[in-house]
Scaffold this motif. Structure first.
Motif, PDB file in Angstrom:
ATOM      1  N   SER A  53     -77.954 -42.242   5.123  1.00 14.18           N
ATOM      2  CA  SER A  53     -79.073 -42.468   6.035  1.00 14.18           C
ATOM      3  C   SER A  53     -79.543 -43.919   5.951  1.00 14.18           C
ATOM      4  N   LEU A  54     -80.173 -44.373   7.025  1.00 13.43           N
ATOM      5  CA  LEU A  54     -80.709 -45.736   7.053  1.00 13.43           C
ATOM      6  C   LEU A  54     -81.783 -45.916   5.986  1.00 13.43           C
ATOM      7  N   TYR A  55     -82.564 -44.868   5.771  1.00 10.89           N
ATOM      8  CA  TYR A  55     -83.634 -44.936   4.766  1.00 10.89           C
ATOM      9  C   TYR A  55     -83.038 -45.168   3.371  1.00 10.89           C
ATOM     10  N   SER A  56     -81.939 -44.475   3.078  1.00 15.83           N
ATOM     11  CA  SER A  56     -81.264 -44.650   1.791  1.00 15.83           C
ATOM     12  C   SER A  56     -80.717 -46.066   1.646  1.00 15.83           C
ATOM     13  N   VAL A  57     -80.148 -46.586   2.731  1.00 21.87           N
ATOM     14  CA  VAL A  57     -79.632 -47.965   2.733  1.00 21.87           C
ATOM     15  C   VAL A  57     -80.771 -48.939   2.438  1.00 21.87           C
ATOM     16  N   ALA A  58     -81.913 -48.724   3.114  1.00 23.25           N
ATOM     17  CA  ALA A  58     -83.075 -49.605   2.949  1.00 23.25           C
ATOM     18  C   ALA A  58     -83.613 -49.560   1.522  1.00 23.25           C
ATOM     19  N   GLU A  59     -83.656 -48.371   0.951  1.00 20.67           N
ATOM     20  CA  GLU A  59     -84.146 -48.246  -0.427  1.00 20.67           C
ATOM     21  C   GLU A  59     -83.273 -49.020  -1.404  1.00 20.67           C
ATOM     22  N   ARG A  60     -81.970 -48.955  -1.198  1.00 16.65           N
ATOM     23  CA  ARG A  60     -81.061 -49.671  -2.097  1.00 16.65           C
ATOM     24  C   ARG A  60     -81.165 -51.182  -1.897  1.00 16.65           C
ATOM     25  N   VAL A  70     -89.400 -51.049   2.791  1.00 19.10           N
ATOM     26  CA  VAL A  70     -88.439 -50.051   3.284  1.00 19.10           C
ATOM     27  C   VAL A  70     -88.831 -49.539   4.668  1.00 19.10           C
ATOM     28  N   LYS A  71     -90.082 -49.116   4.803  1.00 18.92           N
ATOM     29  CA  LYS A  71     -90.537 -48.562   6.079  1.00 18.92           C
ATOM     30  C   LYS A  71     -90.480 -49.611   7.186  1.00 18.92           C
ATOM     31  N   GLY A  72     -90.864 -50.837   6.853  1.00 21.25           N
ATOM     32  CA  GLY A  72     -90.814 -51.912   7.836  1.00 21.25           C
ATOM     33  C   GLY A  72     -89.388 -52.168   8.301  1.00 21.25           C
ATOM     34  N   PHE A  73     -88.429 -52.069   7.369  1.00 18.01           N
ATOM     35  CA  PHE A  73     -87.015 -52.272   7.703  1.00 18.01           C
ATOM     36  C   PHE A  73     -86.530 -51.176   8.651  1.00 18.01           C
ATOM     37  N   VAL A  74     -86.940 -49.936   8.368  1.00 13.86           N
ATOM     38  CA  VAL A  74     -86.535 -48.801   9.204  1.00 13.86           C
ATOM     39  C   VAL A  74     -87.143 -48.923  10.599  1.00 13.86           C
ATOM     40  N   VAL A  75     -88.428 -49.295  10.663  1.00 14.95           N
ATOM     41  CA  VAL A  75     -89.102 -49.470  11.962  1.00 14.95           C
ATOM     42  C   VAL A  75     -88.415 -50.583  12.758  1.00 14.95           C
ATOM     43  N   LEU A  76     -88.083 -51.676  12.085  1.00 17.85           N
ATOM     44  CA  LEU A  76     -87.401 -52.795  12.748  1.00 17.85           C
ATOM     45  C   LEU A  76     -86.065 -52.354  13.322  1.00 17.85           C
ATOM     46  N   SER A  77     -85.345 -51.513  12.586  1.00 17.58           N
ATOM     47  CA  SER A  77     -84.047 -51.033  13.060  1.00 17.58           C
ATOM     48  C   SER A  77     -84.194 -50.222  14.344  1.00 17.58           C
ATOM     49  N   VAL A  79     -86.687 -50.581  16.552  1.00 17.34           N
ATOM     50  CA  VAL A  79     -87.062 -51.538  17.614  1.00 17.34           C
ATOM     51  C   VAL A  79     -85.829 -52.242  18.154  1.00 17.34           C
ATOM     52  N   LEU A  80     -84.907 -52.579  17.260  1.00 22.78           N
ATOM     53  CA  LEU A  80     -83.694 -53.305  17.663  1.00 22.78           C
ATOM     54  C   LEU A  80     -82.590 -52.373  18.171  1.00 22.78           C
ATOM     55  N   GLY A  81     -82.841 -51.074  18.089  1.00 22.13           N
ATOM     56  CA  GLY A  81     -81.837 -50.108  18.544  1.00 22.13           C
ATOM     57  C   GLY A  81     -80.655 -49.992  17.605  1.00 22.13           C
ATOM     58  N   LYS A  82     -80.861 -50.277  16.305  1.00 28.43           N
ATOM     59  CA  LYS A  82     -79.768 -50.263  15.334  1.00 28.43           C
ATOM     60  C   LYS A  82     -79.799 -49.025  14.434  1.00 28.43           C
ATOM     61  N   GLU A  83     -80.798 -48.188  14.611  1.00 27.65           N
ATOM     62  CA  GLU A  83     -81.025 -47.087  13.691  1.00 27.65           C
ATOM     63  C   GLU A  83     -79.796 -46.206  13.501  1.00 27.65           C
ATOM     64  N   LYS A  84     -79.101 -45.904  14.597  1.00 30.18           N
ATOM     65  CA  LYS A  84     -77.952 -45.005  14.509  1.00 30.18           C
ATOM     66  C   LYS A  84     -76.620 -45.739  14.686  1.00 30.18           C
ATOM     67  N   LYS A  85     -76.657 -47.058  14.543  1.00 32.76           N
ATOM     68  CA  LYS A  85     -75.444 -47.847  14.749  1.00 32.76           C
ATOM     69  C   LYS A  85     -74.902 -48.463  13.468  1.00 32.76           C
ATOM     70  N   ILE A  86     -75.538 -48.147  12.343  1.00 31.71           N
ATOM     71  CA  ILE A  86     -75.084 -48.698  11.072  1.00 31.71           C
ATOM     72  C   ILE A  86     -73.723 -48.105  10.723  1.00 31.71           C
ATOM     73  N   ARG A 108     -73.002 -54.259  13.755  1.00 30.59           N
ATOM     74  CA  ARG A 108     -71.751 -54.703  14.374  1.00 30.59           C
ATOM     75  C   ARG A 108     -70.529 -54.344  13.537  1.00 30.59           C
ATOM     76  N   GLY A 109     -70.790 -53.852  12.336  1.00 30.24           N
ATOM     77  CA  GLY A 109     -69.670 -53.481  11.467  1.00 30.24           C
ATOM     78  C   GLY A 109     -68.896 -54.678  10.960  1.00 30.24           C
ATOM     79  N   GLU A 110     -69.616 -55.759  10.648  1.00 29.84           N
ATOM     80  CA  GLU A 110     -68.970 -56.982  10.147  1.00 29.84           C
ATOM     81  C   GLU A 110     -68.638 -56.819   8.662  1.00 29.84           C
ATOM     82  N   ARG A 111     -67.682 -55.950   8.406  1.00 28.05           N
ATOM     83  CA  ARG A 111     -67.329 -55.603   7.036  1.00 28.05           C
ATOM     84  C   ARG A 111     -66.430 -56.658   6.382  1.00 28.05           C
ATOM     85  N   VAL A 112     -66.385 -56.609   5.077  1.00 28.32           N
ATOM     86  CA  VAL A 112     -65.504 -57.505   4.325  1.00 28.32           C
ATOM     87  C   VAL A 112     -64.060 -57.080   4.568  1.00 28.32           C
ATOM     88  N   ARG A 113     -63.220 -58.025   4.947  1.00 22.82           N
ATOM     89  CA  ARG A 113     -61.799 -57.751   5.132  1.00 22.82           C
ATOM     90  C   ARG A 113     -61.004 -58.438   4.031  1.00 22.82           C
TER      91      ARG A 113
END
Length: 337
Positions: A53-60, A70-77, A79-86, A108-113
């Motif tokens: 979950s995004l909340y778990s990501v934010a906590e870590r 944490v809550k501010g990060f989740v709210v920002l996500s 607002v930006l429409g990123k909540e379900k795109k991680i 965007r899924g800019e993962r380490v390659r």
């Protein structure tokens, strides 16, 4: 008196210069102090787990000191429409990144390659081991999927595994990528490479499956590219005459583990891959062949050779008759090959 400086007056032009320089020096000093005493940024790898979950990501992220709220990060996500795109995977972050940049990167899924080179001639298990070590790909899942009948059918591959179709080359793989995605990319690369040769394979009365099996044996038997078409000719000559192929590499595959030397006792292993016991081709490839071996299987040299023996330097002595072959073997033994 001459030694007193009390009445010294600076020229007006010099006063102007000091007035200009002082603010610049002060500003520079302030910037230096800020940079000097600011906590250094730390870069690190961050793993977003599949289904996390995004909340778990934010906590870590907060525990790592990357974000403060944490809550501010989740709210920002949201607002930006990123909540379900991680997207899950490994990311390269640092403690000085702004929350917006973090969310954009994860969204965007800019993962380490990582760069992973798969050499020619590896089995599924050997390939999985390299992927596990260098790209954090789960090797047990990788091997299991390579034998998954539904996945094999999806790729249009004959047989009960994807052995031989994981094309050996250099890949740039997202760290911790899903094994199924890696398999798909490797098999797609194989078909992309082999497709231009399909008309020639068909015109020679061969199937793609047969070519891959023969190429895999060539890959394991030949160290020198120049000898690959000649070894291919030996295989085809023996097949045409109905002779057993008697290829040591197939015995190694049947044994399931590499032997420094194939002994007479090894030749008795009961396996459809043991070409000392069966006639014709083994039921499937014994490794993933490279392009040179595939080309040799498609375009073999025209020879009268039926035998070859390794000289010990990577090359072989090729013979037309069994008597010539035995003489070649004795000569190699005398020279310590």
């Amino acid at each position: 008196m001459g030694g007193q400086l009390t009445g010294l007056r600076l020229p007006s032009s010099l006063k102007s210069i000091f007035r200009l320089i002082s603010p610049v020096l002060a500003t520079g000093l302030i910037i230096f102090l800020i940079l000097y005493f600011r906590p250094s940024e730390k870069s690190f790898y961050f793993h977003v787990k599949k289904g996390e979950s995004l909340y778990s990501v934010a906590e870590r992220l907060k525990k790592l000191g990357v974000i403060k709220d944490v809550k501010g990060f989740v709210v920002l996500s949201k607002v930006l429409g990123k909540e379900k795109k991680i997207k899950p995977g490994w990311y390269y972050l640092n403690t000085g990144m702004e929350p917006v940049k973090i969310l954009n990167k994860l969204g965007r899924g800019e993962r380490v390659r990582v760069k992973v080179t798969i050499p020619e001639g590896l089995t599924i298990e050997q390939t999985a081991s390299i992927l596990q070590e260098r790209a954090k790909i789960d090797s047990s899942i990788f091997v299991s999927l390579c034998c998954d009948s539904s996945l094999i059918k999806k790729f249009g591959i004959e047989g009960n595994s994807i052995e031989g179709y994981l094309f050996p080359t250099t890949y740039y793989i997202p760290l911790g990528e899903e094994p199924a995605v890696v398999i798909r990319d490797m098999v797609k690369t194989f078909f992309k490479k082999i497709t231009p040769y399909i008309p020639d394979i068909q015109s020679r009365g061969r199937t793609l499956r047969e070519i891959v099996i023969i190429a895999s044996m060539i890959e394991k038997e030949a160290l020198l590219d120049r000898e690959k078409p000649i070894i291919a000719s030996v295989i085809y000559n023996r097949l045409k005459k109905g002779m057993r192929l008697q290829i040591d590499a197939t015995v190694q595959y049947a044994l399931g583990e590499h032997q420094e030397r194939v002994l007479f006792s090894h030749l008795k292993v009961n396996s459809p891959y043991n070409t000392y016991r069966i006639k014709g081709l083994p039921p499937g490839p014994i490794c993933s062949p490279g392009m040179k071996s595939l080309e040799a299987a498609i375009y073999p040299a025209k020879t009268d050779y039926f035998y070859y023996v390794a000289k010990g330097d990577g090359s072989h002595i090729f013979s037309k008759t069994f008597a010539q072959h035995m003489r070649a073997k004795r000569m190699v033994r005398r020279k310590g090959g």
